[in-house]
Design an enzyme around this catalytic site. Structure first.
Site, PDB file in Angstrom:
ATOM      1  NE  ARG A 171      -6.336  13.161 -18.779  1.00  0.00           N
ATOM      2  CZ  ARG A 171      -7.292  13.804 -18.116  1.00  0.00           C
ATOM      3  NH1 ARG A 171      -7.501  13.518 -16.836  1.00  0.00           N
ATOM      4  NH2 ARG A 171      -8.038  14.716 -18.703  1.00  0.00           N
ATOM      5  CD  GLU A 199       0.616   8.834  -4.037  1.00  0.00           C
ATOM      6  OE1 GLU A 199      -0.117   9.731  -4.446  1.00  0.00           O
ATOM      7  OE2 GLU A 199       0.901   8.662  -2.825  1.00  0.00           O
ATOM      8  N   GLY A 208      13.593  -0.924  12.147  1.00  0.00           N
ATOM      9  CA  GLY A 208      13.738   0.114  11.131  1.00  0.00           C
ATOM     10  C   GLY A 208      12.696   0.004  10.038  1.00  0.00           C
ATOM     11  CG  HIS A 257      -2.709  15.176 -14.930  1.00  0.00           C
ATOM     12  ND1 HIS A 257      -3.291  13.935 -15.088  1.00  0.00           N
ATOM     13  CD2 HIS A 257      -3.720  16.051 -14.724  1.00  0.00           C
ATOM     14  CE1 HIS A 257      -4.615  14.061 -14.987  1.00  0.00           C
ATOM     15  NE2 HIS A 257      -4.896  15.342 -14.772  1.00  0.00           N
ATOM     16  CG  HIS A 294      22.643  -2.022  14.227  1.00  0.00           C
ATOM     17  ND1 HIS A 294      22.715  -1.993  12.852  1.00  0.00           N
ATOM     18  CD2 HIS A 294      21.316  -2.034  14.534  1.00  0.00           C
ATOM     19  CE1 HIS A 294      21.495  -1.982  12.353  1.00  0.00           C
ATOM     20  NE2 HIS A 294      20.628  -2.003  13.353  1.00  0.00           N
ATOM     21  CG  PHE A 327       1.400  12.803  -7.173  1.00  0.00           C
ATOM     22  CD1 PHE A 327       1.924  14.037  -6.819  1.00  0.00           C
ATOM     23  CD2 PHE A 327       0.025  12.690  -7.291  1.00  0.00           C
ATOM     24  CE1 PHE A 327       1.098  15.138  -6.591  1.00  0.00           C
ATOM     25  CE2 PHE A 327      -0.815  13.770  -7.062  1.00  0.00           C
ATOM     26  CZ  PHE A 327      -0.273  15.002  -6.708  1.00  0.00           C
ATOM     27  CG  ASN A 384      17.123  -5.870  17.320  1.00  0.00           C
ATOM     28  OD1 ASN A 384      17.015  -4.653  17.407  1.00  0.00           O
ATOM     29  ND2 ASN A 384      17.539  -6.469  16.207  1.00  0.00           N
TER      30      ASN A 384
END
Length: 525
Positions: free
Chosen positions: A224, A278, A26, A327, A129, A303, A55
Site C-alpha cells: 500500500r 462504493e 425503478g 487488504h 409494462h 468491499f 409513471n
C-alpha cells in the site's frame, strides 16, 4: 463562488456540456441513485440534469405497493433543485423546465408525470409494462391518433431530414469550438496546450520502466505504501490521473499528495472524497473514464462486492478504469471474516475483459502500472496489507507476460509453486525449506492470470518442466486455479471463512502457514 477551472480562462469555457440522465421509478428505488444524488448535491454539480419519468407503475403492480416517498422532498433535502412537469406529453413544458434547470446553481431533477401505455386499454397498469398489445388494442390506438389503416413506421424523408439536421448541427458546434480554442491558445502557456490536447485526444502514456526508484532489498514495506509512491509519480506526469476512495484513503494509501481536494467551489484538484459510497464510486469512475480521465477508485478487497455492477460495466465498455483493492487476503487477521476476502479474487478474475493484477513487490507493482497506463484497459490492482521485501527474481517487464520464473532450483526441479502477490515471498521461503530436505523447487510469480493465459502455448509450457508437481499458493479461493494442477489437492488456497485472530493464528487455522504447506507438499511428492 464559481468553480475554478484549469483550462477555461475566458468568458466562454472550452468544456461546457451538460449531463442529462433519464430515470424511471425503478432507478430511484436502487440504492446507487441515493448515493450518487447525495454526492452530487454535496458538490453542487449544477450541470447535471435528471429527467424522471414518473409513471407510477412497476412490473409487478402499482408503484405505491413498493415506493411512496416524495421524490421532490428527498432530492431537495440532498441539495438539489426540483422541478415538476404536470403533463408529460407537453414538449414545451419539458423544454421550459430544462431551461430553468440550466439556470440553477444546483443539480436539477425534473419530475415528469406520464402515463404508462398512454392511449392503450391497459393504460396505467403493470400489464403494459412488459406485455404486448392485442390487435384490437393496437387498432383502437391508431384510431385515436388518426392514423387508421397506416402502418406504424418511420418514414424515409423525415428520418433523413432529422439525421441531416443532427450532422449539420454537430459540424456547426465543432467549427464554433475550434474557433474558440484557436483564440484560447493565443493566451495559454505551451504546457497547458499540450496537457489539454493530450486529455481530449486521450493520447497520454508513461514509461514507468525508466523511472528509477531506489530499491532496498533489506527493507520490508507494505505494498500500500509502495503503491502510494508510484501513484504520486504517475500523478505528477499525468494531468488527467484522478480518483479517490470510499472513505478509506488513509488505509488504502491512494491520496495524491499536493494535488488538492475536489469541492463544490474547486474542481481543479485531483482527490475525490466519495464518502462511504462504493456503489456510486464505481459508476462515477466509469463516467470519468468516458469523459477522458484516467480515473481510479479504491477500497478494501472485501468491499469490491459493492462495486461489482460498475466493474462489470468497465469491462463491458472497455474503459481505462483502475480499481485499487487493498487488504486482499486473510492476513488482515483481527479484522475478522467480514474483512477477510475469500471469494473476491476469483469473482473478479471471472469477469471478461478485466485484468486482475496481484503484484509481489515494488518491481511488479511498477510493471503493473506500466501496463495499465499504456494499455488503457479496465484493471484491478490487488494489494496485501502484509509487509514484503523486494524479491530478487521479480522483474518489471515480465509483468506483461502475466507469469514468469521468479526463482529456480539449482538442480533438478521436483515441484513448481505458482504464487501471486505477497505469497511470492512465502513461496520463496517454502523453496528454501524444501531445499534443505533435498527437494528442488521452481517459483512462478503470476501477477496477472489473464495476461498469462493470453501467451503462446510454447511460452506457457516453458515454465513447467515435465514431471514436476505443480502447486498453487494464494490466500484466497481455489476457484479458477484448477486449470493449473492435476487435482485440487495441489491447491494451497483458502475455501472457508477465517476467524478474528492474529495473522499467524489465521494462517495456521486455514492450514496455509509455512509448516502446514511444507508437510502438504512433501506428502504429495
Amino acid at each position: 463562488k464559481k468553480p475554478k477551472n484549469k483550462f477555461s480562462k475566458k468568458t466562454k469555457p472550452l468544456i461546457d456540456y451538460y449531463t442529462y440522465v433519464l430515470v424511471s421509478d425503478g432507478d430511484l428505488m436502487e440504492g446507487i441513485s441515493y448515493e450518487a444524488a447525495s454526492l452530487a448535491g454535496n458538490l453542487k454539480l449544477n450541470k447535471l440534469i435528471v429527467l424522471y419519468d414518473s409513471n407510477k407503475s412497476t412490473m409487478d403492480g402499482p408503484l405505491n405497493k413498493s415506493f411512496n416517498e416524495s421524490v421532490s422532498a428527498r432530492f431537495s433535502s440532498q441539495g438539489w433543485n426540483t422541478l415538476i412537469v404536470k403533463n408529460g406529453n407537453s414538449v414545451s413544458e419539458i423544454d421550459k423546465a430544462i431551461t430553468k434547470a440550466k439556470k440553477s446553481e444546483l443539480p436539477s431533477i425534473i419530475i415528469i408525470n406520464t402515463k404508462i401505455g398512454d392511449g392503450s386499454k391497459l393504460e396505467g397498469t403493470n400489464k403494459i409494462h412488459s406485455g404486448e398489445l392485442t390487435q384490437e388494442d393496437y387498432a383502437q390506438i391508431k384510431t385515436k391518433l388518426g392514423v387508421e389503416g397506416l402502418p406504424f413506421t418511420i418514414l424515409k424523408e423525415p428520418a433523413e431530414n432529422i439525421r441531416d439536421q443532427v450532422v449539420k448541427r454537430g459540424i456547426a458546434y465543432a467549427e464554433e469550438w475550434e474557433k474558440i480554442y484557436t483564440e484560447y491558445k493565443k493566451e495559454m502557456i505551451p504546457e497547458n496546450i499540450i496537457q489539454f490536447e493530450n486529455i481530449i485526444y486521450n493520447n497520454i502514456g508513461l514509461d514507468l520502466t525508466k523511472i528509477n526508484l531506489e530499491i532496498n532489498y533489506d527493507v520490508k514495506e507494505s505494498l500500500r505504501d509502495t503503491n502510494s509512491k508510484i501513484m504520486n509519480i504517475i500523478s505528477d506526469n499525468l494531468p488527467n490521473f484522478i480518483g479517490g476512495s470510499a472513505d478509506v484513503s488513509t488505509s488504502t494509501k491512494t491520496y495524491l499528495n499536493n494535488k488538492g481536494d475536489i469541492t463544490y467551489n474547486n474542481f481543479s484538484s485531483k482527490n475525490i472524497f466519495y464518502g462511504v459510497r462504493e456503489n456510486a464510486m464505481g459508476a462515477i469512475t466509469n463516467g470519468l473514464a468516458i469523459s477522458g480521465f484516467r480515473p481510479f477508485a479504491s477500497t478494501f478487497l472485501a468491499f469490491s462486492d459493492f462495486m461489482k455492477p460498475s466493474i462489470r460495466m468497465s469491462a463491458l465498455m472497455n474503459l481505462p478504469v483502475t480499481y485499487i483493492f487493498t487488504h486482499d487476503s486473510i492476513t488482515v487477521g483481527q479484522d475478522g471474516p467480514t474483512h477477510q476476502p475469500i471469494e473476491q479474487l476469483s469473482n473478479l478474475r471471472a469477469i471478461p475483459n478485466l485484468y486482475v493484477y496481484r503484484p509481489a513487490d515494488i518491481k511488479e507493482l511498477m510493471g503493473t502500472w506500466h501496463c495499465i497506463i499504456n494499455e488503457r484497459k479496465p484493471s484491478v490492482i490487488s494489494l496485501a496489507k502484509t509487509e514484503v521485501k523486494p524479491q530478487t527474481g521479480t522483474n518489471i517487464l515480465n509483468v506483461s507476460k502475466g507469469a514468469y520464473i521468479e526463482s529456480d532450483s539449482e538442480g533438478d526441479i521436483d515441484v513448481v509453486i505458482i504464487a501471486t502477490g505477497a505469497e511470492v515471498q512465502v513461496a520463496n521461503s517454502l523453496k528454501e525449506r524444501l531445499k534443505t530436505q533435498g527437494i528442488g523447487a521452481r517459483i512462478i510469480s503470476m501477477p496477472c492470470m489473464e495476461k498469462f493465459l493470453e501467451q503462446t502455448d510454447e511460452y506457457k509450457l516453458s515454465l513447467f518442466p515435465e514431471g514436476a508437481k505443480i502447486f498453487v499458493v494464494e490466500y484466497g479461493s481455489s476457484v479458477g486455479w484448477e486449470k493449473f494442477v492435476i487435482s485440487s489437492d495441489y491447491l494451497l488456497t483458502v475455501d472457508e471463512f477465517g476467524k478474528s485472530a492474529s495473522k499467524d493464528e489465521i494462517l495456521k487455522y486455514c492450514k496455509v502457514d509455512i509448516d502446514s504447506m511444507l508437510e502438504r507438499i512433501k506428502s504429495m511428492i
